[in-house]
Design a protein around this motif. Structure first.
Motif, PDB file in Angstrom:
ATOM      1  N   TYR A   3       0.824  -1.217   0.000  1.00 13.27           N
ATOM      2  CA  TYR A   3       0.000   0.000   0.000  1.00 13.27           C
ATOM      3  C   TYR A   3       0.855   1.262   0.000  1.00 13.27           C
ATOM      4  CZ  TYR A   3      -3.101   3.536   1.961  1.00 13.27           C
ATOM      5  OH  TYR A   3      -3.794   4.682   2.193  1.00 13.27           O
ATOM      6  N   TYR A   4       1.836   1.337   0.920  1.00 13.51           N
ATOM      7  CA  TYR A   4       2.642   2.557   1.023  1.00 13.51           C
ATOM      8  C   TYR A   4       3.605   2.689  -0.148  1.00 13.51           C
ATOM      9  CZ  TYR A   4       0.936   3.184   5.730  1.00 13.51           C
ATOM     10  OH  TYR A   4       0.135   3.380   6.800  1.00 13.51           O
ATOM     11  N   THR A   5       4.107   1.525  -0.626  1.00 18.57           N
ATOM     12  CA  THR A   5       5.103   1.548  -1.697  1.00 18.57           C
ATOM     13  C   THR A   5       4.499   2.107  -2.974  1.00 18.57           C
ATOM     14  OG1 THR A   5       5.629  -0.575  -0.709  1.00 18.57           O
ATOM     15  CG2 THR A   5       6.963   0.088  -2.580  1.00 18.57           C
ATOM     16  N   ARG A   6       3.239   1.723  -3.242  1.00 21.09           N
ATOM     17  CA  ARG A   6       2.620   2.153  -4.499  1.00 21.09           C
ATOM     18  C   ARG A   6       1.939   3.505  -4.386  1.00 21.09           C
ATOM     19  NH1 ARG A   6      -1.473  -1.119  -6.744  1.00 21.09           N
ATOM     20  NH2 ARG A   6      -2.034  -1.632  -4.622  1.00 21.09           N
ATOM     21  N   ARG A   7       1.306   3.747  -3.228  1.00 17.97           N
ATOM     22  CA  ARG A   7       0.584   5.016  -3.138  1.00 17.97           C
ATOM     23  C   ARG A   7       0.777   5.726  -1.808  1.00 17.97           C
ATOM     24  NH1 ARG A   7      -5.313   2.701  -2.621  1.00 17.97           N
ATOM     25  NH2 ARG A   7      -5.763   4.894  -2.552  1.00 17.97           N
ATOM     26  N   LEU A  52      11.300   8.368  11.301  1.00 16.38           N
ATOM     27  CA  LEU A  52      10.963   7.079  10.704  1.00 16.38           C
ATOM     28  C   LEU A  52       9.606   7.200  10.019  1.00 16.38           C
ATOM     29  CD1 LEU A  52      11.828   4.806  13.779  1.00 16.38           C
ATOM     30  CD2 LEU A  52      13.357   5.641  12.008  1.00 16.38           C
ATOM     31  N   GLY A  53       9.546   6.875   8.731  1.00 17.50           N
ATOM     32  CA  GLY A  53       8.281   6.931   8.002  1.00 17.50           C
ATOM     33  C   GLY A  53       7.666   8.314   8.029  1.00 17.50           C
ATOM     34  N   LEU A  83      15.939  11.005   7.066  1.00 23.33           N
ATOM     35  CA  LEU A  83      14.606  10.424   6.918  1.00 23.33           C
ATOM     36  C   LEU A  83      14.723   8.955   6.523  1.00 23.33           C
ATOM     37  CD1 LEU A  83      12.896  13.358   4.961  1.00 23.33           C
ATOM     38  CD2 LEU A  83      12.980  12.991   7.432  1.00 23.33           C
ATOM     39  N   VAL A  84      14.033   8.087   7.275  1.00 19.76           N
ATOM     40  CA  VAL A  84      14.030   6.658   6.946  1.00 19.76           C
ATOM     41  C   VAL A  84      12.709   6.373   6.234  1.00 19.76           C
ATOM     42  CG1 VAL A  84      14.140   4.323   7.875  1.00 19.76           C
ATOM     43  CG2 VAL A  84      15.452   6.158   8.969  1.00 19.76           C
ATOM     44  N   GLU A  85      12.795   6.133   4.937  1.00 17.63           N
ATOM     45  CA  GLU A  85      11.594   5.990   4.103  1.00 17.63           C
ATOM     46  C   GLU A  85      11.808   4.917   3.042  1.00 17.63           C
ATOM     47  OE1 GLU A  85       8.448   5.684   3.092  1.00 17.63           O
ATOM     48  OE2 GLU A  85       8.219   7.684   3.970  1.00 17.63           O
ATOM     49  N   ALA A 142       8.981   8.950  15.676  1.00 22.49           N
ATOM     50  CA  ALA A 142       8.160   7.949  14.987  1.00 22.49           C
ATOM     51  C   ALA A 142       6.700   8.319  15.228  1.00 22.49           C
ATOM     52  CB  ALA A 142       8.459   6.553  15.533  1.00 22.49           C
ATOM     53  N   HIS A 143       6.115   9.022  14.261  1.00 16.44           N
ATOM     54  CA  HIS A 143       4.715   9.433  14.382  1.00 16.44           C
ATOM     55  C   HIS A 143       3.888   8.584  13.427  1.00 16.44           C
ATOM     56  CE1 HIS A 143       1.140  11.802  13.164  1.00 16.44           C
ATOM     57  NE2 HIS A 143       1.057  11.945  14.466  1.00 16.44           N
ATOM     58  N   GLU A 144       2.932   7.832  13.985  1.00 13.54           N
ATOM     59  CA  GLU A 144       2.122   6.915  13.181  1.00 13.54           C
ATOM     60  C   GLU A 144       3.017   6.070  12.280  1.00 13.54           C
ATOM     61  OE1 GLU A 144      -1.748   7.651  11.603  1.00 13.54           O
ATOM     62  OE2 GLU A 144      -1.865   9.564  12.624  1.00 13.54           O
ATOM     63  N   PHE A 145       4.037   5.492  12.895  1.00  7.75           N
ATOM     64  CA  PHE A 145       4.968   4.636  12.169  1.00  7.75           C
ATOM     65  C   PHE A 145       4.778   3.183  12.595  1.00  7.75           C
ATOM     66  CE2 PHE A 145       9.141   2.463  12.366  1.00  7.75           C
ATOM     67  CZ  PHE A 145       9.415   2.390  11.006  1.00  7.75           C
ATOM     68  N   PHE A 146       4.803   2.936  13.911  1.00  8.67           N
ATOM     69  CA  PHE A 146       4.730   1.565  14.400  1.00  8.67           C
ATOM     70  C   PHE A 146       3.391   0.895  14.070  1.00  8.67           C
ATOM     71  CE2 PHE A 146       8.186   3.104  17.250  1.00  8.67           C
ATOM     72  CZ  PHE A 146       9.136   2.155  16.910  1.00  8.67           C
TER      73      PHE A 146
END
Length: 369
Positions: A3-7, A52-53, A83-85, A142-146
């Motif tokens: 999901y995140y990778t594509r959009r 993160l994210g 940034l870790v993305e 890490a906000h809404e990452f885990f």
């Protein structure tokens, strides 16, 4: 096909909306938190801000704006952003937001896959993994990452713990269904705590690994980590759900098209820090923001805004962040800090000689002098 990778549908037009997208105040107060911790730790002359994210980059942008406004305080400090993305799509959006799109892909430093300079003149690097981020005194975010990391689900049965697995429905071949594992799985043996009292448990091993890495880094190089997410302190059971177009969505239908999420178990994160750092929280978002002075900030913005529409928007976004029925109670803040930040190393020998440690902003009640 993720999901995140594509959009990655963050924002009004996407599948879910996050606090920084609702109000600039949210990111500003987090920026203040880092500065107050930097000051409490004796103003080291360099620090890395590691997110993160980072979503669309809104939160980092708000934090950098605060750093710019408080440039006189930070003037002798060398700041960089890391940034870790993993999502190529989201990193493009972040690059546009933070640097105006002026980035250099595949820089010589082969750990970072992209580099640029923020609009405020701070160097930014992008990485695929937290282990690629260079060591050093760092503030992690890490906000809404885990909540977006994959989980294992377990159910207590008469025969002991069984893992909840995904299977193809024999009645309807193109549909998925949940089943219980016929016997114990390796995950059941490894991830269930002997003292567990719940009948249904969700465990996110990846979150455990990342917290271990954060705790080791903070123990070795100093700094702090701030985690903001919806979650609980080891009390909830089945929280796995999907969001599409801001509505709940069945997690097993059309995989890859909805945002999947599970509440973060902060008691598990605390255990995974393994005592390498001190932990604070979780405290509810409304308490944390109140302790950070959100009410004062709102008053200032209301006084400075000329038109009714802006004022209404400010009050509406404040209500979204603070109302217990909205985000105020379901989101929590949790921090990892070096032990010496909370306890003087030589307090035992000469208790009277040391000055008291400054309180940790956000987690202690705000007392206005």
């Amino acid at each position: 096909q993720g999901y995140y990778t594509r959009r990655g549908g963050v924002g009004e037009s996407g599948d879910f909306i996050t606090s920084p997208e609702i109000s600039q105040v949210f990111g500003e107060l987090i920026g203040i938190w880092y500065i107050s911790e930097w000051m409490a730790m004796g103003k080291p002359n360099t620090f890395q801000l590691v997110e993160l994210g980072p979503g669309r980059g809104t939160l980092t942008e708000d934090i950098l704006r605060v750093f710019k406004q408080l440039a006189s305080v930070l003037s002798k400090c060398d700041i960089s952003v890391h940034l870790v993305e993993v999502s190529p799509k989201l990193s493009e959006i972040q690059a546009v937001m933070l640097t105006g799109g002026k980035v250099q892909p595949n820089p010589e430093d082969n750990l970072a896959y992209m580099k640029g300079i923020s609009k405020t003149g701070i160097p930014i690097s992008w990485y695929r993994d937290i282990q690629d981020v260079p060591p050093g005194y760092s503030f992690y975010l890490a906000h809404e990452f885990f909540d977006a990391l994959p989980i294992h689900k377990f159910q207590r049965t008469e025969k002991g713990w069984r893992e909840v697995l995904v299977d193809i429905d024999p009645e309807v071949p193109d549909q998925l269904r949940f089943v219980l594992s016929p016997s114990r799985t390796p995950a059941t043996q490894n991830f269930i705590q002997p003292e567990e009292t719940r009948d249904h448990v969700e465990v996110c091993p990846e979150a455990g690994v990342i917290v271990q890495r954060l705790a080791s880094r903070i123990e070795k190089d100093g700094g702090a980590a701030l985690v903001a997410d919806y979650g609980h302190d080891g009390t909830k059971t089945d929280t796995f759900r999907g969001f599409r177009n801001h509505k709940l969505h069945d997690v097993l239908s059309a995989p890859g098209t909805a945002d999947l999420t599970a509440d973060v178990d902060f008691s598990y994160l605390r255990r995974m820090a393994q005592g390498k750092t001190a932990t604070l929280g979780p405290v509810k978002q409304r308490e944390f923001l109140k302790n950070m002075g959100i009410d004062l900030r709102l008053q200032v913005l209301l006084q400075n805004s000329g038109d009714t529409a802006t004022r209404e928007q400010l009050l509406h976004s404040y209500d979204m962040l603070m109302n217990p029925e909205k985000m105020g109670d379901c989101f929590n803040f949790f921090a990892l800090l070096p032990h010496h930040r909370l306890v003087h190393p030589d307090k035992k020998d000469k208790p009277e000689s040391k000055s008291p440690l400054p309180p940790v902003a956000g987690f202690n009640e705000l007392l206005l002098k």
